[in-house]
Design a protein around this motif. Structure first.
Motif, PDB file in Angstrom:
ATOM      1  N   ILE A   1      29.272  -2.473  -1.481  1.00  0.00           N
ATOM      2  CA  ILE A   1      28.377  -2.441  -2.639  1.00  0.00           C
ATOM      3  C   ILE A   1      28.866  -1.335  -3.575  1.00  0.00           C
ATOM      4  O   ILE A   1      29.762  -0.584  -3.206  1.00  0.00           O
ATOM      5  CB  ILE A   1      26.909  -2.163  -2.215  1.00  0.00           C
ATOM      6  N   GLY A   2      28.268  -1.252  -4.758  1.00  0.00           N
ATOM      7  CA  GLY A   2      28.634  -0.167  -5.667  1.00  0.00           C
ATOM      8  C   GLY A   2      28.832  -0.664  -7.086  1.00  0.00           C
ATOM      9  O   GLY A   2      28.265  -1.690  -7.493  1.00  0.00           O
TER      10      GLY A   2
ATOM     11  N   GLN B   1      26.426  -5.835 -12.583  1.00  0.00           N
ATOM     12  CA  GLN B   1      26.722  -4.946 -11.454  1.00  0.00           C
ATOM     13  C   GLN B   1      25.537  -4.032 -11.162  1.00  0.00           C
ATOM     14  O   GLN B   1      25.168  -3.816 -10.005  1.00  0.00           O
ATOM     15  CB  GLN B   1      27.942  -4.072 -11.769  1.00  0.00           C
ATOM     16  N   LEU B   2      24.960  -3.490 -12.243  1.00  0.00           N
ATOM     17  CA  LEU B   2      23.816  -2.583 -12.072  1.00  0.00           C
ATOM     18  C   LEU B   2      22.614  -3.308 -11.486  1.00  0.00           C
ATOM     19  O   LEU B   2      21.907  -2.778 -10.631  1.00  0.00           O
ATOM     20  CB  LEU B   2      23.444  -1.944 -13.419  1.00  0.00           C
ATOM     21  N   GLU B   3      22.415  -4.527 -11.962  1.00  0.00           N
ATOM     22  CA  GLU B   3      21.289  -5.325 -11.456  1.00  0.00           C
ATOM     23  C   GLU B   3      21.424  -5.512  -9.940  1.00  0.00           C
ATOM     24  O   GLU B   3      20.473  -5.299  -9.183  1.00  0.00           O
ATOM     25  CB  GLU B   3      21.293  -6.675 -12.188  1.00  0.00           C
ATOM     26  N   VAL B   4      22.625  -5.893  -9.514  1.00  0.00           N
ATOM     27  CA  VAL B   4      22.875  -6.133  -8.085  1.00  0.00           C
ATOM     28  C   VAL B   4      22.768  -4.834  -7.286  1.00  0.00           C
ATOM     29  O   VAL B   4      22.084  -4.768  -6.251  1.00  0.00           O
ATOM     30  CB  VAL B   4      24.274  -6.791  -7.891  1.00  0.00           C
ATOM     31  N   PHE B   5      23.421  -3.772  -7.767  1.00  0.00           N
ATOM     32  CA  PHE B   5      23.449  -2.501  -7.034  1.00  0.00           C
ATOM     33  C   PHE B   5      22.032  -1.930  -6.902  1.00  0.00           C
ATOM     34  O   PHE B   5      21.608  -1.497  -5.820  1.00  0.00           O
ATOM     35  CB  PHE B   5      24.378  -1.529  -7.771  1.00  0.00           C
ATOM     36  N   LYS B   6      21.279  -1.957  -8.007  1.00  0.00           N
ATOM     37  CA  LYS B   6      19.903  -1.428  -7.966  1.00  0.00           C
ATOM     38  C   LYS B   6      19.038  -2.220  -7.003  1.00  0.00           C
ATOM     39  O   LYS B   6      18.219  -1.661  -6.277  1.00  0.00           O
ATOM     40  CB  LYS B   6      19.274  -1.443  -9.375  1.00  0.00           C
ATOM     41  N   HIS B   7      19.205  -3.527  -7.020  1.00  0.00           N
ATOM     42  CA  HIS B   7      18.437  -4.388  -6.110  1.00  0.00           C
ATOM     43  C   HIS B   7      18.707  -3.980  -4.655  1.00  0.00           C
ATOM     44  O   HIS B   7      17.799  -3.821  -3.852  1.00  0.00           O
ATOM     45  CB  HIS B   7      18.821  -5.855  -6.333  1.00  0.00           C
ATOM     46  N   ILE B   8      19.987  -3.802  -4.346  1.00  0.00           N
ATOM     47  CA  ILE B   8      20.382  -3.477  -2.970  1.00  0.00           C
ATOM     48  C   ILE B   8      19.892  -2.077  -2.581  1.00  0.00           C
ATOM     49  O   ILE B   8      19.372  -1.879  -1.476  1.00  0.00           O
ATOM     50  CB  ILE B   8      21.915  -3.621  -2.799  1.00  0.00           C
ATOM     51  N   LEU B   9      20.018  -1.118  -3.490  1.00  0.00           N
ATOM     52  CA  LEU B   9      19.555   0.243  -3.166  1.00  0.00           C
ATOM     53  C   LEU B   9      18.042   0.276  -2.950  1.00  0.00           C
ATOM     54  O   LEU B   9      17.538   0.993  -2.085  1.00  0.00           O
ATOM     55  CB  LEU B   9      19.965   1.232  -4.264  1.00  0.00           C
ATOM     56  N   LYS B  10      17.339  -0.515  -3.729  1.00  0.00           N
ATOM     57  CA  LYS B  10      15.884  -0.581  -3.570  1.00  0.00           C
ATOM     58  C   LYS B  10      15.526  -1.142  -2.193  1.00  0.00           C
ATOM     59  O   LYS B  10      14.624  -0.647  -1.507  1.00  0.00           O
ATOM     60  CB  LYS B  10      15.298  -1.473  -4.677  1.00  0.00           C
ATOM     61  N   LYS B  11      16.249  -2.166  -1.833  1.00  0.00           N
ATOM     62  CA  LYS B  11      16.065  -2.776  -0.512  1.00  0.00           C
ATOM     63  C   LYS B  11      16.339  -1.720   0.582  1.00  0.00           C
ATOM     64  O   LYS B  11      15.590  -1.607   1.552  1.00  0.00           O
ATOM     65  CB  LYS B  11      17.052  -3.949  -0.392  1.00  0.00           C
TER      66      LYS B  11
ATOM     67  N   VAL C   1      30.244   2.457  -0.041  1.00  0.00           N
ATOM     68  CA  VAL C   1      30.050   2.317  -1.485  1.00  0.00           C
ATOM     69  C   VAL C   1      31.356   2.490  -2.270  1.00  0.00           C
ATOM     70  O   VAL C   1      32.094   3.452  -2.087  1.00  0.00           O
ATOM     71  CB  VAL C   1      28.990   3.345  -1.965  1.00  0.00           C
ATOM     72  N   HIS C   2      31.573   1.543  -3.165  1.00  0.00           N
ATOM     73  CA  HIS C   2      32.728   1.505  -4.068  1.00  0.00           C
ATOM     74  C   HIS C   2      32.305   2.170  -5.387  1.00  0.00           C
ATOM     75  O   HIS C   2      31.238   1.865  -5.908  1.00  0.00           O
ATOM     76  CB  HIS C   2      33.061   0.007  -4.264  1.00  0.00           C
ATOM     77  N   SER C   3      33.154   3.048  -5.928  1.00  0.00           N
ATOM     78  CA  SER C   3      32.736   3.776  -7.136  1.00  0.00           C
ATOM     79  C   SER C   3      33.853   3.888  -8.178  1.00  0.00           C
ATOM     80  O   SER C   3      33.790   4.733  -9.062  1.00  0.00           O
ATOM     81  CB  SER C   3      32.267   5.188  -6.753  1.00  0.00           C
ATOM     82  N   ARG C   4      34.852   3.018  -8.084  1.00  0.00           N
ATOM     83  CA  ARG C   4      36.033   3.158  -8.953  1.00  0.00           C
ATOM     84  C   ARG C   4      35.677   3.167 -10.441  1.00  0.00           C
ATOM     85  O   ARG C   4      35.037   2.243 -10.951  1.00  0.00           O
ATOM     86  CB  ARG C   4      37.043   2.039  -8.674  1.00  0.00           C
ATOM     87  N   SER C   5      36.089   4.225 -11.119  1.00  0.00           N
ATOM     88  CA  SER C   5      35.862   4.401 -12.560  1.00  0.00           C
ATOM     89  C   SER C   5      34.379   4.324 -12.942  1.00  0.00           C
ATOM     90  O   SER C   5      34.051   4.003 -14.101  1.00  0.00           O
ATOM     91  CB  SER C   5      36.655   3.382 -13.382  1.00  0.00           C
ATOM     92  N   ALA C   6      33.509   4.563 -11.999  1.00  0.00           N
ATOM     93  CA  ALA C   6      32.067   4.546 -12.280  1.00  0.00           C
ATOM     94  C   ALA C   6      31.368   5.588 -11.406  1.00  0.00           C
ATOM     95  O   ALA C   6      30.210   5.406 -11.035  1.00  0.00           O
ATOM     96  CB  ALA C   6      31.495   3.154 -12.018  1.00  0.00           C
ATOM     97  N   GLU C   7      32.080   6.678 -11.116  1.00  0.00           N
ATOM     98  CA  GLU C   7      31.559   7.638 -10.139  1.00  0.00           C
ATOM     99  C   GLU C   7      30.224   8.217 -10.572  1.00  0.00           C
ATOM    100  O   GLU C   7      29.285   8.320  -9.772  1.00  0.00           O
ATOM    101  CB  GLU C   7      32.570   8.772  -9.897  1.00  0.00           C
ATOM    102  N   LYS C   8      30.144   8.612 -11.865  1.00  0.00           N
ATOM    103  CA  LYS C   8      28.908   9.252 -12.326  1.00  0.00           C
ATOM    104  C   LYS C   8      27.733   8.284 -12.235  1.00  0.00           C
ATOM    105  O   LYS C   8      26.654   8.628 -11.750  1.00  0.00           O
ATOM    106  CB  LYS C   8      29.079   9.748 -13.767  1.00  0.00           C
ATOM    107  N   LEU C   9      27.991   7.064 -12.679  1.00  0.00           N
ATOM    108  CA  LEU C   9      26.942   6.043 -12.671  1.00  0.00           C
ATOM    109  C   LEU C   9      26.487   5.722 -11.241  1.00  0.00           C
ATOM    110  O   LEU C   9      25.293   5.532 -10.977  1.00  0.00           O
ATOM    111  CB  LEU C   9      27.503   4.788 -13.349  1.00  0.00           C
TER     112      LEU C   9
END
Ligand code: MN
Length: 242
Positions: A85-86, A100-110, A121-129
């Motif tokens: 995920i990520g 991507q945000l929709e999916v990631f947020k859904h999973i984190l909420k779960k 967790v995958h964070s390539r070029s999106a570490e801060k986010l």
């Protein structure tokens, strides 16, 4: 030893890869990229106690597979490990950041609803986010940042959040990877290969190749491979205990 991030279902001949890893007594976490791959990937290693499977929806597939989120929810209770995920902010995938945000947020909420899982967790070029989402989500379980390639400042942030880091052979061969490894807390390091995606000398990596990282760490820490193995085994124990 361990490989906590590889994709067993994506090798041409997974049985061979599995049997070599099994012969070496490795702990292997097999990471899926879509919820629809969960059942089949679990079946590959069902009777091998040291092999586990993670339930995921890869950020690079979020825009194509977000309709599989109900399937993710369906399997969630049976999965102890979650991944891949990520978020991925690199050129090819940046445009799909809303999905991507929709999916990631859904999973984190779960995960927040049952914070007993271990996440890769995958964070390539999106570490801060990625770290923003993790912070916002609160207690969501234990988080492993896989193949971190970002800045030192975001890395410091990840360290302060108590995250874990899985590092692979490809990282030990790049200047940036080596620099990142030198900043990591020894007690939060785990091993991975990211095979078959990751390659070294044009050869697809497989779990037994984590040896390359052990040798690298022994030289980096100026100690023996045996001591490195002790530290890493202790880390794995700390990770999996609740
Ligand atoms: Mn991967």
């Amino acid at each position: 030893m361990m490989d906590l991030h590889c994709h067993l279902d994506l090798y041409k001949e997974p049985e061979k890869i599995i049997s070599r890893a099994k012969d070496k007594g490795l702990y292997v976490l097999s990471i899926t990229t879509t919820p629809s791959a969960w059942k089949g990937t679990c079946a590959l290693t069902r009777n091998i106690p040291r092999f586990k499977t993670a339930l995921g929806l890869h950020p690079q597939l979020a825009h194509k597979r977000k309709h599989e989120l109900p399937l993710f929810d369906e399997y969630f209770d049976e999965a102890k490990y979650i991944g891949e995920i990520g978020l991925d902010g690199s050129k090819e995938y940046k445009a799909y950041m809303p999905e991507q945000l929709e999916v990631f947020k859904h999973i984190l909420k779960k995960c927040a609803s049952k914070p007993t899982k271990i996440l890769s967790v995958h964070s390539r070029s999106a570490e801060k986010l990625v770290l923003d989402q993790i912070e916002d989500a609160g207690n969501i379980g234990k988080i492993i940042l896989h193949w971190y390639t970002g800045s030192k400042s975001q890395l410091e942030r990840a360290k302060n959040l108590g995250l874990w880091f899985s590092i692979g052979p490809a990282m030990t061969l790049s200047k940036n990877g080596q620099k990142i490894i030198s900043y990591l807390p020894k007690d939060k390091i785990l091993l991975e290969t990211d095979g078959p995606f990751a390659k070294v000398n044009n050869k697809q990596l497989e779990p037994v190749d984590v040896d390359i990282v052990v040798t690298y760490l022994a030289s980096e820490w100026q100690t023996s491979s045996e001591k490195v193995l002790n530290i890493l085994s202790q880390n794995l124990k700390n990770l999996v205990q609740i």
